[in-house]
Enzyme design. Structure first.
Site, PDB file in Angstrom:
ATOM      1  N   GLN A 115       0.834  -1.201   0.000  1.00  0.00           N
ATOM      2  CA  GLN A 115       0.000   0.000   0.000  1.00  0.00           C
ATOM      3  C   GLN A 115       0.866   1.246   0.000  1.00  0.00           C
ATOM      4  OE1 GLN A 115      -2.831   0.035   3.207  1.00  0.00           O
ATOM      5  NE2 GLN A 115      -3.317   2.189   2.997  1.00  0.00           N
ATOM      6  N   SER A 150       4.299  -1.507   4.337  1.00  0.00           N
ATOM      7  CA  SER A 150       4.389  -2.896   4.790  1.00  0.00           C
ATOM      8  C   SER A 150       4.571  -3.841   3.600  1.00  0.00           C
ATOM      9  CB  SER A 150       3.126  -3.288   5.553  1.00  0.00           C
ATOM     10  OG  SER A 150       2.926  -2.450   6.669  1.00  0.00           O
ATOM     11  N   GLU A 234     -10.504  -1.603   5.770  1.00  0.00           N
ATOM     12  CA  GLU A 234      -9.309  -2.006   6.511  1.00  0.00           C
ATOM     13  C   GLU A 234      -9.642  -2.604   7.864  1.00  0.00           C
ATOM     14  OE1 GLU A 234      -4.905  -0.147   7.514  1.00  0.00           O
ATOM     15  OE2 GLU A 234      -6.543   1.182   7.002  1.00  0.00           O
ATOM     16  N   SER A 359      -3.227   8.147  13.140  1.00  0.00           N
ATOM     17  CA  SER A 359      -2.928   8.462  14.537  1.00  0.00           C
ATOM     18  C   SER A 359      -4.210   8.720  15.328  1.00  0.00           C
ATOM     19  CB  SER A 359      -2.023   9.694  14.614  1.00  0.00           C
ATOM     20  OG  SER A 359      -2.747  10.852  14.227  1.00  0.00           O
TER      21      SER A 359
END
Length: 380
Positions: A115, A150, A234, A359
């Site tokens: 991603q 990732s 997600e 966050s």
């Protein structure tokens, strides 16, 4: 929604449990394991699309699969980004040609994805990205940098959010591009060493990397809408599987507290019980909101809950270990970095839980603006 094993669901659970018990030993490498899962039809459960090699099951059985997989001790999935994020996004926004090209190799485990969202200076604030893609004779040429990517070192493809309109700002002028990673000299992947000594994340540099114009999902300039749709996928069924892992970590902390005698401290006992109760609450909240499009704030609420919960668990793990928690192996070298034990890894890795994936500050802003209808935050 209510989830309980009726006779058919119980039969499915036993099928899943038996298959995993028989095949987990075959998981010698993660890429090969994806192909084993794909060949058995376990990739893409519930996509809702026919002809792509996946089983069509309801959300209840998706939960069963996720829970049994987490309990089985099978390795962490390397295909989950393609299966859980890109595939539902293609089903919702992709063209027939894009679905036909990309869904089958995801379902078979033959193509892995990463991603390309976050950038230096534009992590949680995704609208601030600066990576550019310029259209030239039917091909986009991409220049810029992504970070915290990732599995980029293993991926065959990357879905990249890039700015395709010159002079555009914030949410406007973005496009969602499907980019092949095998472009030597145009794409450079550099692992990021973390406090844990591992390198799950990478920096990715694009220097004129190519993406075909027909591999723009949702149309040029509509990248923000597509990207936000993907983030909605997600935190679905995978959240419940994540909680199985959390429960296993909590059990390990409890066992350690008993072994060290820390459990005799009434404050520690209270903290352990609180962690257990909060984890149960998170599970029921996840089940309550699963599959509900009406609860727009559910993904952000879930992220706020589990991120800080997991950090507190890591802190508690160190507390019950005592002074030994601060001691690592003494025989490591730069060529053979140190290895943490499970609880040390939990503590250090969980420090990032309130940052990655959006966050806490960003999640609170989403809830305030999009759910509660409070005045929008001023943007620079």
């Amino acid at each position: 929604m209510e989830f309980g094993d009726g006779s058919e669901d119980l039969a499915f659970r036993l099928e899943v449990r038996g298959w995993l018990a028989e095949h987990v030993a075959l998981a010698r490498d993660r890429r090969g394991w994806e192909r084993v899962l794909g060949a058995a039809g376990w990739v893409g459960l519930g996509w809702g699309e026919e002809g792509y090699g996946n089983r069509r099951v309801g959300i209840g059985r998706q939960v069963v699969w996720a829970e049994e997989y987490a309990r089985s001790g099978a390795p962490a999935r390397s295909g989950h980004i393609g299966e859980k994020l890109l595939a539902p996004t293609l089903i919702a926004h992709g063209s027939a040609e894009q679905k036909a090209r990309f869904l089958p190799p995801i379902a078979s485990g033959d193509e892995l994805w990463c991603q390309g969202y976050s950038e230096p200076g534009a992590g949680s604030d995704l609208a601030g990205i600066r990576t550019e893609a310029v259209l030239d004779a039917g091909t986009y040429r991409i220049s810029g940098q992504k970070i915290w990517t990732s599995l980029a070192h293993e991926a065959d493809w990357c879905f990249v959010l890039a700015r395709t309109e010159v002079g555009s700002r914030r949410h406007r002028g973005l496009s969602f591009l499907l980019v092949p990673m095998d472009q030597p000299g145009r794409i450079d992947v550099r692992p990021i060493r973390q406090m844990t000594g591992t390198s799950e994340f990478n920096e990715v540099f694009f220097d004129g990397a190519h993406a075909r114009a027909e591999h723009v999902v949702g149309g040029a300039g509509n990248g923000w809408q597509v990207a936000m749709s993907l983030l909605g996928f997600e935190r679905g069924v995978s959240t419940l599987a994540q909680q199985i892992g959390f429960a296993q970590e909590l059990s390990r902390v409890v066992e350690t507290a008993v072994a060290t005698g820390a459990v005799d401290d009434p404050v520690v006992r209270d903290l352990l019980v609180r962690q257990w109760a909060e984890l149960r609450t998170m599970r029921w909240n996840a089940l309550r909101t699963l599959g509900s499009a009406a609860d727009r704030g559910a993904p952000s609420v879930a992220k706020l809950l589990w991120g800080r919960w997991h950090q507190r668990l890591g802190e508690l793990a160190m507390r019950v270990r005592g002074a030994d928690a601060a001691v690592g192996p003494t025989d490591w070298t730069p060529e053979a970095p140190y290895e943490l034990d499970a609880l040390q890894h939990l503590f250090l890795f969980s420090r990032a839980d309130t940052i990655y994936g959006g966050s806490d500050e960003i999640q609170r802003t989403i809830i305030a603006e999009r759910v509660l209808g409070l005045p929008r935050e001023a943007k620079g």
